[in-house]
Design an enzyme around this catalytic site. Structure first.
Site, PDB file in Angstrom:
ATOM      1  N   ASP A   1     -50.814 102.744  64.976  1.00  6.11           N
ATOM      2  CA  ASP A   1     -50.846 103.828  65.958  1.00  6.11           C
ATOM      3  C   ASP A   1     -52.076 104.690  65.679  1.00  6.11           C
ATOM      4  O   ASP A   1     -52.231 105.227  64.579  1.00  6.11           O
ATOM      5  CB  ASP A   1     -49.568 104.666  65.828  1.00  6.11           C
ATOM      6  CG  ASP A   1     -49.379 105.634  66.980  1.00  6.11           C
ATOM      7  OD1 ASP A   1     -50.185 105.596  67.925  1.00  6.11           O
ATOM      8  OD2 ASP A   1     -48.429 106.438  66.926  1.00  6.11           O
TER       9      ASP A   1
ATOM     10  N   GLU B   1     -51.663 101.898  70.636  1.00  8.63           N
ATOM     11  CA  GLU B   1     -50.773 101.343  69.612  1.00  8.63           C
ATOM     12  C   GLU B   1     -50.462  99.879  69.892  1.00  8.63           C
ATOM     13  O   GLU B   1     -50.522  99.417  71.037  1.00  8.63           O
ATOM     14  CB  GLU B   1     -49.484 102.154  69.492  1.00  8.63           C
ATOM     15  CG  GLU B   1     -48.638 102.178  70.738  1.00  8.63           C
ATOM     16  CD  GLU B   1     -47.348 102.968  70.543  1.00  8.63           C
ATOM     17  OE1 GLU B   1     -46.701 102.809  69.494  1.00  8.63           O
ATOM     18  OE2 GLU B   1     -46.988 103.735  71.452  1.00  8.63           O
TER      19      GLU B   1
END
Length: 317
Positions: free
Chosen positions: A9, A105
């Site tokens: 992420d 992500e």
């Protein structure tokens, strides 16, 4: 062979791109989203802005109230998309199984890559270094036996963190965690759990499945029951066909003129149709999302947030 799933992420992605490209923004509260004084919400914000309690999806008016001196920018999706493309190219070099779930992500299956890159922890550190070299931005990485644990682990030491949770350490990792961290626990579910005296995953795990299903429904109760025990999917699907196409707009003030609304809807539909034709896709269901005036349903929502209604139906030939 152990199954190892990695979740990557990017840290405060849009804001980080702006601070990377504009040195004068570094170290200062920065908000990317709607314009101050208008409607709309925060898309993302820097960690300096988060110290003021600003967060994604917060109304821009509330963000301005909390930190009027922050830098407020409109999103520059072309630059963010280019940075995302370079990040995903790095991930493709690490694993043949990469599932991008948003612009910032992705999940990777890194099982069996030890002979190429070393241990899962070493693969995580290598990936972080390669991403930083490619785009000059930090990311947080979580590694675990399934998607649930990998996602929770990537959130654990943000920003610029790495957390590995071995299969035999899953319960020790989960038990002290607030139940609000689990997937699908929104304000309503959280309030219900708190009324039951449930605040941690360990307390949730002690509840019988039947009791959870009685309060949350069969599906919702089963979902939380499984999460509390660290159960989740370990399947990673490579990029497939696009599932939806959407376009929306936010008016600067309430609009009740039916001709203005029809023209806006016509333009939005045209934009969606253009994307569908360009990508060779066909739709089956159309969904219209309308935000109602703030004065309605006041007791059922946070102050200053207008309710949203979605209407869906089939697209007829």
């Amino acid at each position: 062979m152990d199954k190892w799933i990695m979740h990557l992420d990017m840290d405060a992605f849009f804001a980080a791109v702006e601070q990377r490209d504009h040195p004068e923004y570094r170290g200062r509260p920065l908000v990317v989203g709607a314009r101050p004084g208008g409607r709309g919400v925060v898309s993302t914000c820097s960690y300096e802005a988060r110290r003021y309690g600003i967060r994604s999806a917060m109304p821009i008016s509330e963000a301005c109230r909390r930190c009027p001196d922050a830098i407020y920018l409109r999103p520059d999706m072309a630059r963010y998309t280019e940075a995302s493309r370079r990040v995903m190219a790095v991930l493709d070099e690490v694993s043949p199984l990469v599932e991008q779930v948003s612009v910032n992500e992705a999940y990777l299956d890194i099982s069996g890559l030890e002979r190429l890159f070393g241990s899962p922890a070493r693969i995580g550190r290598l990936t972080k270094r390669k991403v930083f070299e490619a785009v000059g931005l930090t990311c947080s990485v979580g590694i675990g036996p399934n998607r649930l644990i990998a996602k929770l682990a990537s959130d654990y030491r943000k920003p610029d963190g790495i957390t590995l949770v071995a299969p035999d350490a899953v319960q020790a990792f989960l038990d002290p965690m607030p139940v609000a961290n689990l997937r699908g626990v929104g304000p309503v579910t959280l309030g219900l759990l708190q009324r039951l005296g449930i605040r941690t995953v360990a307390q949730l795990r002690a509840l019988p499945l039947e009791l959870l299903q009685a309060h949350l429904g069969e599906r919702g109760g089963s979902h939380l029951h499984a999460q509390a025990r660290g159960r989740g999917s370990d399947r990673i699907e490579a990029a497939g066909q696009r599932q939806s196409v959407s376009k929306e707009t936010t008016f600067g003030q309430d609009v009740s003129d039916i001709h203005v609304l029809k023209n806006c809807l016509r333009q939005l539909a045209s934009d969606v149709g253009h994307t569908l034709r360009r990508e060779g896709l066909r739709g089956r269901v159309a969904t219209f999302k309308v935000r109602l005036p703030v004065r309605r349903c006041r007791s059922q929502r946070p102050a200053g947030v207008a309710p949203t209604r979605s209407i869906s139906g089939p697209i007829w030939p």
